[in-house]
Design a protein around this motif. Structure first.
Motif, short mmCIF file in Angstrom:
data_model
loop_
_atom_site.label_atom_id
_atom_site.label_comp_id
_atom_site.label_asym_id
_atom_site.label_seq_id
_atom_site.Cartn_x
_atom_site.Cartn_y
_atom_site.Cartn_z
N ALA A 185 11.25 5.74 11.55
CA ALA A 185 10.83 6.64 10.48
C ALA A 185 11.85 6.75 9.34
O ALA A 185 11.47 6.67 8.17
N ILE A 186 13.11 6.92 9.65
CA ILE A 186 14.12 7.07 8.61
C ILE A 186 14.25 5.79 7.80
O ILE A 186 14.29 5.82 6.57
N GLN A 187 14.28 4.66 8.49
CA GLN A 187 14.35 3.37 7.81
C GLN A 187 13.13 3.17 6.90
O GLN A 187 13.25 2.72 5.76
N PHE A 188 11.95 3.53 7.39
CA PHE A 188 10.73 3.40 6.61
C PHE A 188 10.82 4.23 5.33
O PHE A 188 10.53 3.74 4.24
N LYS A 189 11.23 5.50 5.45
CA LYS A 189 11.33 6.37 4.27
C LYS A 189 12.31 5.80 3.24
O LYS A 189 12.02 5.79 2.04
N GLU A 190 13.46 5.31 3.72
CA GLU A 190 14.46 4.76 2.80
C GLU A 190 13.95 3.51 2.10
O GLU A 190 14.11 3.35 0.89
N GLU A 191 13.31 2.62 2.86
CA GLU A 191 12.78 1.40 2.25
C GLU A 191 11.64 1.69 1.28
O GLU A 191 11.53 1.06 0.24
N MET A 192 10.79 2.65 1.62
CA MET A 192 9.71 3.03 0.70
C MET A 192 10.28 3.57 -0.60
O MET A 192 9.81 3.23 -1.69
N ARG A 193 11.30 4.40 -0.50
CA ARG A 193 11.93 4.94 -1.70
C ARG A 193 12.50 3.83 -2.56
O ARG A 193 12.29 3.77 -3.77
N GLU A 194 13.22 2.89 -1.92
CA GLU A 194 13.80 1.76 -2.65
C GLU A 194 12.72 0.89 -3.31
O GLU A 194 12.88 0.46 -4.44
N GLN A 195 11.64 0.64 -2.58
CA GLN A 195 10.58 -0.24 -3.08
C GLN A 195 9.78 0.39 -4.21
O GLN A 195 9.26 -0.32 -5.06
N THR A 196 9.64 1.72 -4.20
CA THR A 196 8.71 2.36 -5.13
C THR A 196 9.38 3.17 -6.24
O THR A 196 8.68 3.77 -7.05
N VAL A 197 10.69 3.18 -6.29
CA VAL A 197 11.36 3.95 -7.34
C VAL A 197 10.93 3.41 -8.71
O VAL A 197 10.92 2.20 -8.93
N ASP A 198 10.54 4.29 -9.58
CA ASP A 198 10.11 3.92 -10.94
C ASP A 198 9.06 2.81 -10.95
O ASP A 198 9.10 1.92 -11.78
N GLY A 199 8.14 2.87 -10.03
CA GLY A 199 7.14 1.82 -9.92
C GLY A 199 5.81 2.19 -10.55
O GLY A 199 5.71 3.10 -11.38
N HIS A 200 4.82 1.50 -10.11
CA HIS A 200 3.45 1.65 -10.59
C HIS A 200 2.92 3.05 -10.28
O HIS A 200 3.39 3.70 -9.35
N SER A 201 1.92 3.50 -11.03
CA SER A 201 1.35 4.83 -10.79
C SER A 201 0.52 4.89 -9.51
O SER A 201 0.27 5.95 -8.97
N ARG A 202 0.08 3.73 -9.02
CA ARG A 202 -0.67 3.67 -7.75
C ARG A 202 0.04 2.73 -6.79
O ARG A 202 0.32 1.58 -7.12
N VAL A 203 0.31 3.23 -5.60
CA VAL A 203 0.93 2.44 -4.55
C VAL A 203 -0.08 2.34 -3.40
O VAL A 203 -0.65 3.33 -2.98
N ILE A 204 -0.30 1.11 -2.93
CA ILE A 204 -1.16 0.88 -1.77
C ILE A 204 -0.26 0.46 -0.62
O ILE A 204 0.48 -0.52 -0.73
N LEU A 205 -0.30 1.20 0.46
CA LEU A 205 0.48 0.88 1.65
C LEU A 205 -0.42 0.08 2.60
O LEU A 205 -1.41 0.61 3.10
N ASP A 206 -0.08 -1.18 2.79
CA ASP A 206 -0.86 -2.07 3.65
C ASP A 206 -0.35 -1.93 5.08
O ASP A 206 0.77 -2.34 5.41
N LEU A 207 -1.18 -1.33 5.93
CA LEU A 207 -0.81 -1.07 7.33
C LEU A 207 -1.49 -2.03 8.30
O LEU A 207 -1.57 -1.76 9.50
N SER A 208 -1.98 -3.15 7.81
CA SER A 208 -2.77 -4.07 8.65
C SER A 208 -1.99 -4.67 9.82
O SER A 208 -2.59 -5.10 10.80
#
Length: 112
Positions: free
Chosen positions: A26-49
């Protein structure tokens, strides 16, 4: 577990490259999501496939990622496996997030 990200005209797509989002991740996921999405697109799609297991810590991490995006950005979820989708529906998180059966469905929902 790692995350990969691609940007299209309509959204940023973040793919979870691992089978679990649980207390250990969980902690690693939150940190990576923050890094990946900082100042990004207005819509983020999380692919959980590729995710076949999620626990309450994983749900909390996804909620935290949504909150990190702020009020003017949207997080949609795509490609939930039956087990993961069941967890979202049982916890009523399907009322918080828009769930799409596949990544293509999520992308075309905004395009069409």
């Amino acid at each position: 577990m790692s995350l990969t990200s691609t940007v299209t005209e309509s959204a940023q797509i973040v793919t979870v490259d691992g089978p679990r989002i649980d207390a250990a991740m969980a902690i690693q996921f939150k940190e990576e999501m923050r890094e990946q999405t900082v100042d990004g697109h207005s819509r983020v799609i999380l692919d959980l496939s590729r995710v076949d297991f999620i626990d309450s810590s994983g749900l909390g991490a996804i909620v935290a990622a949504m909150k990190q995006l702020g009020d003017h950005r949207q997080l949609d979820l795509a490609g939930l496996t039956p087990t993961v989708e069941k967890v979202f529906r049982l916890t009523r998180m399907d009322t918080i997030f828009q769930l799409f059966p596949s990544l293509d469905d999520a992308i075309s929902a905004r395009a069409g």
